[in-house]
Design an enzyme around this catalytic site. Structure first.
Site, PDB file in Angstrom:
ATOM      1  CD  GLU A 189     -34.608  43.925  28.084  1.00  0.00           C
ATOM      2  OE1 GLU A 189     -33.960  42.951  28.161  1.00  0.00           O
ATOM      3  OE2 GLU A 189     -33.406  44.092  29.804  1.00  0.00           O
ATOM      4  CG  ASP A 207     -30.317  48.094  36.895  1.00  0.00           C
ATOM      5  OD1 ASP A 207     -30.371  47.550  36.687  1.00  0.00           O
ATOM      6  OD2 ASP A 207     -32.312  48.590  36.867  1.00  0.00           O
TER       7      ASP A 207
END
Lengths: 409, 263
Positions: B49, B60
């Site tokens: 990823e 995040d």
């Protein structure tokens, strides 16, 4: 386009769009919450009991209706259009922000949420949220950029007095955009008990429409008050724009009155140039996706979001509400910008001529009025939204004017 | 069949769970990042990823936010991210790369241009955090048409009523977010995750990979044992933030991969 020409007041569509702007660009974790919020808001919107509660509190707690005030000496000084101020700075907590906060908190209570989070720039939305949470005994957490915590210290202290937890945000450059990121991070973590009370007409659908509907009380009152004062509608409306909630509130009830000119004033900072030392998303940005909606944004050629710059913490945001982007593209509203220096000049003029210390945010609107009014005839009725009072800004203004407040005496 | 489908077919025939590693493209700089990415397959990583840096990564936590800031400060752009994928692909034609990020850098480039370039760079799938099924017309459907997998996140808040909508246009695999929260926060527990994975698998034949809140080889093992694989991101990124050498980062990744593969 035909449909748009018939009415500018039917948006957003079922996808939360105003033309191409708006939408629901959020992570999956938040999506079910946003859908629930939309459903609950749609229900509340048509519930007379909801509005009865709003009206009661607007009247007895906020102090609405706010006056529509003829600024006589300012009008004389500028020598042109007849200038009225919509006095939303007289609201409890000193700005228009509480109009919307009341609506969202009443909704949050109906939804059984016990914890309220908010982002704030100048601190006005944070103070309003902390205030209403104190009134209803709800836990309140306010995210505020570390840079703003510093330049708006009196509001930080107010929020803490009101029992709110103020979290300084250090990511990015520590301004409103970063505070909104951290509020979204909190929401995604505390989805079950938390309601996110957004302070402006931005964010994912239904926020832009919901906040606009709560702020539209400004424009509704203005219509009635102007009828009473002058027996007709105003000729132009002027309001400052960061995210654009006070402006949307004033503008919305007039969108279908084609003869009423509508002008939004963005923060021009040090000047709208390629150095991006400003917050004028419409004049100096282009469409992009941030904080849940598509709208005009300050961004570089790679789609990275830029930090704006403004003397006014409340306008220091790289985006603008999606409905403004749409009104800009359709041409229904016109958007201009005013620099820090022009806003400071307006600040002083307002103090001297009207005995009103304005917040730096509406000083941008006033900066435009100073340019426009002298060129207009005396029977031109101009309404400017005085959306906040300037007590919070006197330290910033003193600094900008080179005044040492500790040496006063 | 994409490289992602091939990878799951191989893992299935070997009776193994997938180990997916996240790194931010260009963190701490382009060259170091490329060296780390190139070393991942050898460390046992089945799917890479690759984070595309963004100034405002709302989903995040601080670890990945800071990684994005480091990458941007070191001059990372979407051009360079695609270049990094291309450089990796020149040496490796089997390990899938899933580009993970936010919509604006893609939208800003133009969706069609981006998809053509991403495909050409050897990217196999996309995870775009801020595009829920409600916005499928934006990128998901064009991506599938361009031959890229569009991998959707399912979360603890995705209820049974909503799940079919989330699964509808998903391909490659389903990424189950093990916690309500941001990346790198609370530790995920296999006991909580197991019934959720079963709930998703009852409605799809796609592999279900679990991420967010997995930090250790033991964590990777316990989560992978109740799913088709596990993703680790922040814990790897934290090693890079600490200034560990690519060899040290790879050694750590190897322990995580072994954890997941022993499940």
């Amino acid at each position: 386009m035909t449909e748009q020409l018939n009415s500018f007041m039917t948006g957003p569509d079922e996808k939360g769009r105003f033309g191409d702007f708006g939408g629901r660009f959020v992570s999956e974790t938040l999506m079910p919450l946003i859908l629930e919020l939309e459903e609950r808001y749609e229900h509340a919107k048509t519930d007379p009991e909801f509005w009865a509660e709003m009206d009661f509190l607007w009247k007895h707690y906020v102090g609405r209706p706010s006056p529509l005030y003829f600024a006589e000496r300012l009008t004389e000084r500028l020598g042109g259009a007849k200038i009225y101020f919509k006095r939303d700075e007289l609201n409890h907590t000193g700005a228009h922000k509480i109009n919307n906060v009341l609506g969202q908190i009443i909704l949050a209570r109906r939804m059984g949420k016990s914890r309220i989070i908010a982002e704030t720039g100048a601190g006005q939305h944070g103070v309003a949220t902390a205030t209403v949470c104190a009134k209803f005994g709800l836990k309140c957490v306010v995210y505020m950029g570390a840079h703003d915590v510093e330049r708006q210290a009196p509001n930080v202290f107010r929020m803490r007095l009101l029992g709110a937890e103020v979290v300084p945000v250090t990511s990015g450059r520590g301004t409103l955009k970063d505070a909104m990121n951290d509020a979204l991070r909190d929401w995604v973590t505390n989805v079950r008990d938390t309601f996110y009370c957004i302070g402006t007409v931005a964010g994912p659908h239904p926020y832009p429409a919901m906040v606009r509907d709560f702020q539209a009380i400004i424009g509704k009152e203005t219509r009635e008050q102007m009828q009473e004062a002058e027996g007709r509608l105003p000729d132009s409306l002027v309001a400052a724009i960061g995210g654009g909630s006070n402006a949307m509130g004033l503008f919305f009830p007039f969108l279908d009155d084609k003869e009423v000119e509508i002008i939004g004033v963005e923060a021009g900072g040090k000047g709208v140039n390629e150095k991006m030392e400003h917050c004028a998303s419409l004049s100096g940005g282009r469409p992009g996706v941030l904080h849940g909606n598509r709208t005009y944004l300050l961004q570089d050629e790679d789609g990275q979001i830029l930090e704006g710059s403004s003397i006014s913490a409340g306008l220091d945001y790289p985006g603008i509400g999606p409905e403004h982007s749409w009104l800009h593209e359709t041409g229904r509203a016109k958007y201009v910008s005013i620099t820090d220096a022009e806003a400071l000049e307006a600040f002083q003029l307002c103090c001297e001529t009207e005995g009103i210390i304005p917040a730096l945010e509406p000083c941008h609107a006033l900066g435009h009025v100073m340019k426009a009014a002298p060129r207009l005839p005396a029977d031109h009725l101009l309404v400017m939204n005085m959306c906040g009072r300037g007590d919070k800004d006197i330290f910033t203004v003193a600094k900008a004017l080179g005044v040492d407040m500790s040496a006063m005496g | 069949m994409t490289r992602i489908d091939d990878t799951f077919a191989r893992l299935s025939s070997e009776g193994k769970k997938a180990f997916v590693a996240y790194v931010m493209a260009g963190d701490p700089d382009y060259d170091t990042s490329l060296e780390i990415v190139k070393s991942l397959p050898g460390a046992g990583v089945d799917i890479i990823e690759l984070g595309a840096p963004f100034t405002d990564p709302m989903a995040d936590g601080p670890t990945i936010q800071l990684a994005g800031q480091r990458a941007l400060e070191a001059g990372m752009t979407m051009d360079r991210t695609l270049e990094l994928a291309r450089a990796f692909r020149a040496e490796n034609d089997t390990t899938p790369i899933v580009l993970m990020g936010y919509y604006n850098p893609i939208y800003s480039r133009g969706v069609d241009t981006f998809l053509t370039e991403a495909k050409e760079a050897g990217i196999d799938g996309l995870i775009v955090v801020d595009l829920p099924p409600e916005e499928d017309d934006e990128l998901c459907i064009p991506a599938q048409k361009a031959g890229l997998n569009f991998i959707r996140l399912a979360t603890p808040t995705t209820d049974d009523k909503r799940l079919p909508k989330v699964l509808q246009n998903t391909s490659g695999f389903v990424y189950y977010v093990s916690i309500t929260g941001i990346t790198g926060s609370a530790e995920a527990s296999a006991a909580d995750v197991a019934p959720e994975v079963a709930r998703i698998k009852a409605q799809t034949d796609l592999p279900v990979i679990v991420g967010f809140g997995i930090k250790t080889p033991e964590g990777a093992q316990s989560i992978a044992s109740v799913a088709d694989g596990a993703v680790v991101g922040s814990a790897i990124v934290a090693q890079i933030a600490d200034g560990k050498s690519p060899a040290e980062v790879t050694a750590f990744v190897k322990t995580l991969a072994e954890g997941a593969h022993s499940a």
